[in-house]
Design a protein around this motif. Sequence first.
Motif, short mmCIF file in Angstrom:
data_model
loop_
_atom_site.label_atom_id
_atom_site.label_comp_id
_atom_site.label_asym_id
_atom_site.label_seq_id
_atom_site.Cartn_x
_atom_site.Cartn_y
_atom_site.Cartn_z
N GLU A 1 0.83 -1.21 0.00
CA GLU A 1 0.00 0.00 0.00
C GLU A 1 0.86 1.26 0.00
O GLU A 1 0.55 2.22 -0.69
N VAL A 2 1.97 1.22 0.75
CA VAL A 2 2.87 2.39 0.79
C VAL A 2 3.54 2.56 -0.57
O VAL A 2 3.64 3.68 -1.09
N VAL A 3 3.99 1.46 -1.18
CA VAL A 3 4.61 1.52 -2.51
C VAL A 3 3.61 2.08 -3.52
O VAL A 3 3.93 2.96 -4.32
N ASN A 4 2.40 1.56 -3.48
CA ASN A 4 1.36 1.99 -4.41
C ASN A 4 1.04 3.47 -4.23
O ASN A 4 0.87 4.19 -5.21
N ALA B 1 1.43 9.03 -6.19
CA ALA B 1 1.85 10.41 -5.99
C ALA B 1 2.76 10.87 -7.13
O ALA B 1 2.66 12.02 -7.59
N MET B 2 3.63 9.98 -7.61
CA MET B 2 4.51 10.33 -8.73
C MET B 2 3.71 10.63 -9.99
O MET B 2 4.12 11.44 -10.81
N LEU B 3 2.59 9.96 -10.14
CA LEU B 3 1.80 10.06 -11.35
C LEU B 3 0.63 11.04 -11.23
O LEU B 3 -0.15 11.18 -12.16
N SER B 4 0.51 11.71 -10.09
CA SER B 4 -0.66 12.56 -9.86
C SER B 4 -0.62 13.88 -10.63
O SER B 4 -1.65 14.48 -10.89
N GLY B 5 0.55 14.33 -10.99
CA GLY B 5 0.65 15.60 -11.72
C GLY B 5 0.76 15.35 -13.21
O GLY B 5 0.06 14.53 -13.79
N ALA B 6 1.68 16.06 -13.82
CA ALA B 6 1.94 15.89 -15.25
C ALA B 6 2.61 14.54 -15.48
O ALA B 6 3.06 13.89 -14.54
N THR B 7 2.68 14.14 -16.73
CA THR B 7 3.35 12.88 -17.05
C THR B 7 4.79 12.96 -16.56
O THR B 7 5.51 13.93 -16.84
N PRO B 8 5.22 11.97 -15.78
CA PRO B 8 6.57 12.02 -15.22
C PRO B 8 7.64 11.91 -16.32
O PRO B 8 7.37 11.45 -17.42
N ARG B 9 8.84 12.32 -15.97
CA ARG B 9 9.97 12.27 -16.89
C ARG B 9 10.91 11.13 -16.51
O ARG B 9 11.03 10.78 -15.33
#
Length: 118
Positions: A41-44, A49-57
């Motif tokens: 659950e913590v990993v997920n 959170a990494m994917l919550s904004g713009a498309t990650p780089r």
Amino acid sequence: MKAWISTTLVAVVVLAAIPTVQAKPLSRIIAEMGLTPADFEVVNSAADAMLSGATPRVGEESSWVNEATGSKGTIRVRDVRDNCVHLQHFIRPEGSDQTREVRTRRCRDAGGNWILTP
């Protein structure tokens, strides 16, 4: 004719079962890595959170720690293509001195949600 139908039916059942035998359920993969469901659950949550904004780089990273178990890790964006993000997880389960690597992929659905995909 009846024998041909029976043989065909057996072949279809066997072919349909092959992917089931080869694929491991996510819960088993998590357990084999030494993670608890709470760790997952913590990993997920960290990946979400990494994917919550713009498309990650490519190269972006996020670290996580489960204070309750002591498990920790880092998630790195390995690749972004075809509306999918390929993530590389470096995980150190509680009690282990060895870091394990797992790769996952999440793709955007029509609603813009990131879905864990094979």
